[in-house]
Scaffold this active site. Structure first.
Site, PDB file in Angstrom:
ATOM      1  N   GLU A 153     124.628  54.511  52.585  1.00 27.77           N
ATOM      2  CA  GLU A 153     126.215  54.157  52.898  1.00 27.77           C
ATOM      3  C   GLU A 153     127.006  54.384  51.621  1.00 27.77           C
ATOM      4  O   GLU A 153     128.182  54.681  51.971  1.00 27.77           O
ATOM      5  CB  GLU A 153     125.900  52.461  53.239  1.00 27.77           C
ATOM      6  CG  GLU A 153     125.694  52.471  54.678  1.00 27.77           C
ATOM      7  CD  GLU A 153     125.038  51.119  54.866  1.00 27.77           C
ATOM      8  OE1 GLU A 153     123.824  50.535  54.304  1.00 27.77           O
ATOM      9  OE2 GLU A 153     125.847  50.466  55.718  1.00 27.77           O
ATOM     10  N   ARG A 194     119.378  36.737  63.203  1.00 24.79           N
ATOM     11  CA  ARG A 194     120.408  36.524  64.279  1.00 24.79           C
ATOM     12  C   ARG A 194     119.698  36.874  65.770  1.00 24.79           C
ATOM     13  O   ARG A 194     118.915  37.472  65.600  1.00 24.79           O
ATOM     14  CB  ARG A 194     121.402  37.708  63.863  1.00 24.79           C
ATOM     15  CG  ARG A 194     122.359  37.221  63.050  1.00 24.79           C
ATOM     16  CD  ARG A 194     123.344  38.476  62.767  1.00 24.79           C
ATOM     17  NE  ARG A 194     123.534  38.724  61.163  1.00 24.79           N
ATOM     18  CZ  ARG A 194     123.933  39.867  60.911  1.00 24.79           C
ATOM     19  NH1 ARG A 194     124.309  41.032  61.497  1.00 24.79           N
ATOM     20  NH2 ARG A 194     123.961  40.340  59.379  1.00 24.79           N
ATOM     21  N   HIS A 198     127.935  48.772  61.064  1.00 20.42           N
ATOM     22  CA  HIS A 198     126.826  49.811  60.013  1.00 20.42           C
ATOM     23  C   HIS A 198     127.188  51.307  60.489  1.00 20.42           C
ATOM     24  O   HIS A 198     126.713  52.085  60.486  1.00 20.42           O
ATOM     25  CB  HIS A 198     125.330  49.888  60.733  1.00 20.42           C
ATOM     26  CG  HIS A 198     124.785  48.311  60.592  1.00 20.42           C
ATOM     27  ND1 HIS A 198     124.038  47.767  61.363  1.00 20.42           N
ATOM     28  CD2 HIS A 198     124.574  47.610  59.416  1.00 20.42           C
ATOM     29  CE1 HIS A 198     123.407  46.705  61.033  1.00 20.42           C
ATOM     30  NE2 HIS A 198     123.860  46.576  59.653  1.00 20.42           N
ATOM     31  N   ARG A 238     134.024  49.167  50.301  1.00 23.03           N
ATOM     32  CA  ARG A 238     133.410  49.135  51.838  1.00 23.03           C
ATOM     33  C   ARG A 238     134.061  47.629  52.512  1.00 23.03           C
ATOM     34  O   ARG A 238     134.210  46.555  51.752  1.00 23.03           O
ATOM     35  CB  ARG A 238     131.860  48.611  51.751  1.00 23.03           C
ATOM     36  CG  ARG A 238     131.314  48.172  53.107  1.00 23.03           C
ATOM     37  CD  ARG A 238     129.772  47.617  53.034  1.00 23.03           C
ATOM     38  NE  ARG A 238     129.531  47.375  54.511  1.00 23.03           N
ATOM     39  CZ  ARG A 238     128.721  46.227  54.787  1.00 23.03           C
ATOM     40  NH1 ARG A 238     128.277  45.435  53.736  1.00 23.03           N
ATOM     41  NH2 ARG A 238     128.367  46.093  56.040  1.00 23.03           N
TER      42      ARG A 238
END
Ligand code: ADP
Length: 397
Positions: free
Chosen positions: A384, A240, A179, A90
């Site tokens: 993922e 965030r 993502h 990744r």
């Protein structure tokens, strides 16, 4: 074919060994505190989790330990490394260069390095992981799978910022989105669940984890997404800030006598529900518990969170000229029925009604909208790693 999937962070490394024929996970695990001391959690399928604390001075040592675990006589799942056909990595930022996954070559490594400027914490870690694997498994083909690649189909009107054009032309300042692997996987699963061709669907995917983003997927392609040049933009997240007036940077910098980098650090690490709740936690379970005890700031943080997600769903419904399905995924999206319900309260005007009984679902795929809801609302666990394994197999076969 057995594929090793590696997701390297600056001090951590997640791995899964996947049988690509069945998509079964043969073993998975996590190396933490790399470069500090070292902690390993290894989970061979069907056996107990093993926690150890081997010294991990660097990523190469950590990957060496992972390979030992996979081939270990007692806890291993393969007899030798020969059984691993390929490695999928990744990589967070692929800039405009990478519109899809690719076999890793010297040139690819240079291009990934060129994207470090946009992901200074993530990309260098991925490169270290790739180089360590190349040293330890010299004969194996390796594939890079990018978080940004799926969003490269966005039209210019969606990815340009309203700033002088030269910052895009000369420096590549634009929306990239993240993502992507998850948004792609979940939108495909949504189409399968609805028994429709993805080409005929407008889907909004809400990936709500520690980091969170919403993507508009039209006909199987990303046409807009809430994260931007970096993963700081968009939704309010665990720590965030998401969207804000950029002038706030100057205000905080002046008030606290801080540099721009220090303020951005506050926006990345001390904001979101953690900051809004007055420091309760970045974990929604803690913030919900505080709200239940009457903590007003915790309630306000959760309200602002759900409102922001709903606003993006509204915006993307307009961007796609309608929506057929809304899918919730990742830690919070898959597990937190209360947050899904809170978002759902805003959605009746676009024809999406969440069913209170069906919404009582956690960590598994389900339709959670009422039978008469025009827009289907879905809960879909993301994966993922399987997506990375699929891309890896497709490229090395
Ligand atoms: P990451 O972005 O680190 O991959 P995840 O997708 O695993 O994150 O999501 C982790 C977050 O999901 C946690 O911080 C927590 O806030 C949230 N979460 C997980 N389970 C629940 C739950 N049952 N209720 C509320 N929030 C949850």
């Amino acid at each position: 074919m057995k594929v090793l999937v590696i997701n390297c962070g600056s001090s951590s490394l997640k791995y899964q060994l996947i049988d690509s024929d069945t998509e079964d996970v043969l073993a998975k695990g996590l190396c933490e505190r790399i470069g500090i001391d070292g902690a390993l959690t290894h989970e061979p399928a069907g056996k107990d989790k093993i926690k150890t604390a081997p010294a991990m001075p660097d990523h190469k040592t950590a990957i060496g330990i992972v390979l030992e675990q996979l081939t270990d006589k007692e806890n291993g799942v393969i007899a030798s490394l020969d059984e691993i056909s390929a490695v999928g990595h990744r990589v967070v930022h692929g800039g405009e260069k990478f519109t899809k996954s690719c076999i890793i070559t010297e040139d690819v490594l240079k291009e990934i390095e060129a994207c470090n400027v946009f992901a200074p914490l993530h990309n260098p870690a991925a490169l270290i992981g790739i180089e360590a694997c190349q040293e330890l498994m010299q004969d194996k083909p390796m594939v890079a799978v990018f978080d940004t690649a799926f969003h490269q189909t966005m039209p210019e009107k969606a990815f340009l910022y309203g700033i002088p054009r030269k910052y895009y032309d000369e420096d590549g300042i634009r929306r990239y989105g993240f993502h992507g692997t998850s948004h792609q996987f979940v939108s495909n699963e949504a189409a399968k669940m609805l028994g429709k061709d993805i080409k005929d669907l407008n889907i909004i995917v809400c990936h709500l984890g520690n980091g969170a983003s919403v993507t508009a997927v039209k006909g199987g392609e990303s046409v807009d997404t809430s994260m931007g040049l970096t993963p700081l933009e968009g939704l309010i997240m665990g720590t965030r800030s998401g969207d804000l007036d950029p002038a706030i940077l100057e205000f905080i910098a002046n008030k606290e006598n801080k540099t721009v980098s220090e303020v951005v650090n506050i926006l990345n690490k001390e904001s979101g529900v953690l900051g809004l709740s007055g420091g309760v936690s970045s974990d929604f379970r803690d913030v919900k518990a505080a709200k239940a005890e009457g903590n007003k700031a915790a309630k306000a943080a959760l309200d602002a969170y759900a409102y922001r997600v709903a606003k993006y769903i509204g915006a993307y419904t307009v961007a796609m000229n309608g929506v057929d399905a809304i899918a919730f995924t990742a830690g919070l999206g898959e597990n937190d029925d209360a947050t899904r319900a809170a978002i759902g309260e805003y959605l009746e005007c676009i024809g999406a009604k969440i069913d209170a009984v069906k919404n009582d679902v956690h960590g598994k795929a389900a339709v959670i909208s009422t039978d008469d809801s025009r827009v289907k609302v879905l809960c879909i666990p993301t994966n993922e790693e399987v997506m990375i394994a699929r891309d890896t197999v497709a490229l090395v076969k």
